[in-house]
Design an enzyme around this catalytic site. Sequence first.
Site, PDB file in Angstrom:
ATOM      1  N   ASP A  67       0.833  -1.211   0.000  1.00 25.59           N
ATOM      2  CA  ASP A  67       0.000   0.000   0.000  1.00 25.59           C
ATOM      3  C   ASP A  67       0.865   1.257   0.000  1.00 25.59           C
ATOM      4  O   ASP A  67       2.074   1.209   0.198  1.00 25.59           O
ATOM      5  CB  ASP A  67      -0.922  -0.006   1.217  1.00 25.59           C
ATOM      6  CG  ASP A  67      -0.211  -0.425   2.498  1.00 25.59           C
ATOM      7  OD1 ASP A  67      -0.891  -0.791   3.460  1.00 25.59           O
ATOM      8  OD2 ASP A  67       1.032  -0.408   2.527  1.00 25.59           O
ATOM      9  N   ASN A 136      -7.993  -2.779  13.798  1.00 28.58           N
ATOM     10  CA  ASN A 136      -9.381  -3.129  13.412  1.00 28.58           C
ATOM     11  C   ASN A 136      -9.417  -4.325  12.470  1.00 28.58           C
ATOM     12  O   ASN A 136     -10.442  -4.580  11.833  1.00 28.58           O
ATOM     13  CB  ASN A 136     -10.069  -1.907  12.785  1.00 28.58           C
ATOM     14  CG  ASN A 136      -9.366  -1.480  11.498  1.00 28.58           C
ATOM     15  OD1 ASN A 136      -8.373  -2.072  11.091  1.00 28.58           O
ATOM     16  ND2 ASN A 136      -9.897  -0.446  10.862  1.00 28.58           N
ATOM     17  N   HIS A 138      -7.532  -4.761   9.744  1.00 29.59           N
ATOM     18  CA  HIS A 138      -7.219  -4.510   8.323  1.00 29.59           C
ATOM     19  C   HIS A 138      -5.874  -5.116   7.944  1.00 29.59           C
ATOM     20  O   HIS A 138      -4.976  -5.219   8.776  1.00 29.59           O
ATOM     21  CB  HIS A 138      -7.291  -3.023   7.987  1.00 29.59           C
ATOM     22  CG  HIS A 138      -6.168  -2.175   8.491  1.00 29.59           C
ATOM     23  ND1 HIS A 138      -6.367  -1.133   9.363  1.00 29.59           N
ATOM     24  CD2 HIS A 138      -4.835  -2.192   8.231  1.00 29.59           C
ATOM     25  CE1 HIS A 138      -5.204  -0.546   9.615  1.00 29.59           C
ATOM     26  NE2 HIS A 138      -4.270  -1.177   8.943  1.00 29.59           N
ATOM     27  N   GLU A 143      -9.742  -2.093   4.845  1.00 34.23           N
ATOM     28  CA  GLU A 143     -10.470  -1.799   6.079  1.00 34.23           C
ATOM     29  C   GLU A 143     -11.711  -2.686   6.181  1.00 34.23           C
ATOM     30  O   GLU A 143     -12.176  -3.235   5.166  1.00 34.23           O
ATOM     31  CB  GLU A 143     -10.893  -0.329   6.061  1.00 34.23           C
ATOM     32  CG  GLU A 143      -9.745   0.647   5.949  1.00 34.23           C
ATOM     33  CD  GLU A 143      -9.050   0.919   7.289  1.00 34.23           C
ATOM     34  OE1 GLU A 143      -8.418   1.961   7.399  1.00 34.23           O
ATOM     35  OE2 GLU A 143      -9.145   0.089   8.219  1.00 34.23           O
TER      36      GLU A 143
HETATM   37  C1  GLP Z   1      -0.819   0.281   8.436  1.00 41.07           C
HETATM   38  C2  GLP Z   1      -0.387  -0.539   7.230  1.00 41.07           C
HETATM   39  C3  GLP Z   1      -0.545  -2.013   7.476  1.00 41.07           C
HETATM   40  C4  GLP Z   1       0.124  -2.383   8.806  1.00 41.07           C
HETATM   41  C5  GLP Z   1      -0.561  -1.609   9.925  1.00 41.07           C
HETATM   42  C6  GLP Z   1      -0.008  -1.976  11.301  1.00 41.07           C
HETATM   43  O1  GLP Z   1      -2.194   0.344   8.477  1.00 41.07           O
HETATM   44  N1  GLP Z   1      -1.162  -0.168   6.046  1.00 41.07           N
HETATM   45  O2  GLP Z   1       0.050  -2.736   6.404  1.00 41.07           O
HETATM   46  O3  GLP Z   1       0.017  -3.791   9.023  1.00 41.07           O
HETATM   47  O4  GLP Z   1      -0.375  -0.213   9.692  1.00 41.07           O
HETATM   48  O5  GLP Z   1       1.143  -1.194  11.572  1.00 41.07           O
HETATM   49  P1  GLP Z   1       2.063  -1.508  12.847  1.00 41.07           P
HETATM   50  O6  GLP Z   1       2.870  -2.720  12.472  1.00 41.07           O
HETATM   51  O7  GLP Z   1       2.920  -0.271  13.013  1.00 41.07           O
HETATM   52  O8  GLP Z   1       1.140  -1.756  14.006  1.00 41.07           O
END
Ligand code: GLP
Length: 240
Positions: A67, A136, A138, A143
């Site tokens: 992403d 959440n 995702h 989402e």
């Molecule tokens: C963002 C990214 C996800 C990632 C998530 C969790 O939303 N788009 O790909 O898994 O954050 O991030 P973290 O690993 O910092 O909790």
Amino acid sequence: MKVLIFDTEKEIGDAAGKIFVDLVKAKSNAVIGFATGMTPVPTYNYMAEEYSKGNVSFRDITTFNLDEYCDLPREHKNSFYMFMMDNLFSRIDVKPENINFLDGNAADPEAESKRYAEAIIKAGGIDIQFLGIGRNGHIGFNEPAGAFTDEAFKVRLTDSTIEANSVYFDDVPMPRYAMTMGIGSIMRAGKIVFVATGKAKAQAVKAMIQGEVTPKCPASILQQHKDVTVFLDRDAASLL
Ligand code: GLP
């Protein structure tokens, strides 16, 4: 779905990183899907250390990231492109021309989605996809929704996601939109390596592994993938 529980993030990074390194040793031109966020960092540290020790070369791999934010210059310090450059790509010998990102500033998101899907097919499909998870449920920026998505698309970020990520934006507003690989893109990967750590992810992890398969918890679709290895610390696994 194989679930492995560890005491520390370093142990997780070493174990998950070894899967990627072993794959590249066996298939030098592997196609790897990467994720961003803080969770993948120990894994990327392991991969960079193995490269710096001369144990593996990434010069023939092709990469696709899950992403990217919209309305943010690619070189902005908070872009996912810069995150990957800082945390992995500048530390290994991957070739710049083999690094692929969705263009968050594409004028035509549908054309951009088609371009990305064609690039993945041209590369031979994703051999192994790294995944984290949002609080959440995702994955990427898929989402909670009314249906599972397929190819990449432009998404309006939820308030939960904006809140979780806005802490990093001190000079520009946190983007409200992103381009993300769809669930279909993710599920077509040959293997999936999933990592989650910390109490904040425990509910999402429980729903992902033990809940019903529903687009209200996008990560739950992983129950239907043939080859998923889940790495958790004790906090993230605390509700299982
Ligand atoms: C963002 C990214 C996800 C990632 C998530 C969790 O939303 N788009 O790909 O898994 O954050 O991030 P973290 O690993 O910092 O909790």
